[in-house]
Scaffold this motif. Sequence first.
Motif, PDB file in Angstrom:
ATOM      1  N   TRP A  23       0.836  -1.207   0.000  1.00 43.04           N
ATOM      2  CA  TRP A  23       0.000   0.000   0.000  1.00 43.04           C
ATOM      3  C   TRP A  23       0.869   1.254   0.000  1.00 43.04           C
ATOM      4  O   TRP A  23       0.584   2.216  -0.713  1.00 43.04           O
ATOM      5  CB  TRP A  23      -0.914  -0.004   1.215  1.00 43.04           C
ATOM      6  CG  TRP A  23      -1.782   1.213   1.344  1.00 43.04           C
ATOM      7  CD1 TRP A  23      -1.720   2.174   2.305  1.00 43.04           C
ATOM      8  CD2 TRP A  23      -2.841   1.604   0.464  1.00 43.04           C
ATOM      9  NE1 TRP A  23      -2.660   3.141   2.092  1.00 43.04           N
ATOM     10  CE2 TRP A  23      -3.370   2.818   0.965  1.00 43.04           C
ATOM     11  CE3 TRP A  23      -3.395   1.041  -0.688  1.00 43.04           C
ATOM     12  CZ2 TRP A  23      -4.426   3.474   0.349  1.00 43.04           C
ATOM     13  CZ3 TRP A  23      -4.453   1.705  -1.309  1.00 43.04           C
ATOM     14  CH2 TRP A  23      -4.962   2.907  -0.797  1.00 43.04           C
ATOM     15  N   SER A  24       1.952   1.219   0.797  1.00 42.00           N
ATOM     16  CA  SER A  24       2.873   2.352   0.823  1.00 42.00           C
ATOM     17  C   SER A  24       3.504   2.556  -0.550  1.00 42.00           C
ATOM     18  O   SER A  24       3.635   3.695  -1.025  1.00 42.00           O
ATOM     19  CB  SER A  24       3.964   2.118   1.872  1.00 42.00           C
ATOM     20  OG  SER A  24       4.928   3.144   1.853  1.00 42.00           O
ATOM     21  N   ARG A  39       0.859   4.024  -2.988  1.00 43.29           N
ATOM     22  CA  ARG A  39       0.635   5.451  -2.704  1.00 43.29           C
ATOM     23  C   ARG A  39       1.800   6.280  -3.221  1.00 43.29           C
ATOM     24  O   ARG A  39       1.607   7.379  -3.764  1.00 43.29           O
ATOM     25  CB  ARG A  39       0.464   5.659  -1.199  1.00 43.29           C
ATOM     26  CG  ARG A  39      -0.839   5.102  -0.648  1.00 43.29           C
ATOM     27  CD  ARG A  39      -0.989   5.402   0.829  1.00 43.29           C
ATOM     28  NE  ARG A  39      -0.990   6.838   1.084  1.00 43.29           N
ATOM     29  CZ  ARG A  39      -1.003   7.381   2.299  1.00 43.29           C
ATOM     30  NH1 ARG A  39      -0.998   6.577   3.365  1.00 43.29           N
ATOM     31  NH2 ARG A  39      -1.008   8.677   2.455  1.00 43.29           N
ATOM     32  N   ARG A  61       1.516   6.611  -6.987  1.00 42.42           N
ATOM     33  CA  ARG A  61       0.470   7.565  -7.387  1.00 42.42           C
ATOM     34  C   ARG A  61       0.912   9.004  -7.167  1.00 42.42           C
ATOM     35  O   ARG A  61       0.524   9.907  -7.895  1.00 42.42           O
ATOM     36  CB  ARG A  61      -0.799   7.301  -6.593  1.00 42.42           C
ATOM     37  CG  ARG A  61      -1.487   5.987  -6.963  1.00 42.42           C
ATOM     38  CD  ARG A  61      -2.693   5.769  -6.091  1.00 42.42           C
ATOM     39  NE  ARG A  61      -3.357   4.514  -6.395  1.00 42.42           N
ATOM     40  CZ  ARG A  61      -4.408   4.057  -5.732  1.00 42.42           C
ATOM     41  NH1 ARG A  61      -4.919   4.753  -4.715  1.00 42.42           N
ATOM     42  NH2 ARG A  61      -4.944   2.886  -6.064  1.00 42.42           N
TER      43      ARG A  61
END
Length: 211
Positions: free
Chosen positions: A203-204, A207, A210
Amino acid sequence: MIEAFFLTWLGVLAAQASPGPNLVAVASVALAEGRRSALYVVTGVASGMLVWSLATAMGLGALLTAFPLSMLLMKLIGGGYLLFLGLKAARATWRGQAATIRPDHARLSDIAAWRRGLLVVLTNPKAALMWAAVATFLFGLGLSPVQVLAFGPIGALSGLAVYGTYALLFSTGLAVQGYARFARWVEGAFAAIFGAMGTSLIWSGLREARG
């Protein structure tokens, strides 16, 4: 140099003693497969520390700064590997295999146990950042690359002592008896922990991509 090494070692020791993928990898193998396999995992962890110390002494910090994508890839790969370990534990729990594990008879070969410890360290971006910080600190004190590299064995030996102690503790008769009684619950907990760590890293990374 001795004072610099001592101060750095204290920080590394604190990082090694705190909960993380290394500790969970050692503890899970110690409980499920016994002391021998766990100690081979520990040697794999220590081997990975030597690799990171060499890489940081040769300029890993500069590489990570120049190529941010390398850290992103490490997060995705490391997260994927932790998820893989979590899914293996979850599958064993679901199928009831955890309850039939006999700690006195290692299921992992020695080389497989060593490889697991090595991969847990080498795919852990936090380990890369820690060793990059170590190198930055030592270089900032005026040490040469050879002197920074010389700290590597100190960190590896410290890892052997710390994680070796965990391996012995988690493979004691009391720990093994508790595992034998609550094997499926323990394996389920390891599955959740590895899964959470892996998901957090991925997830890190996503992110970061993005952003």
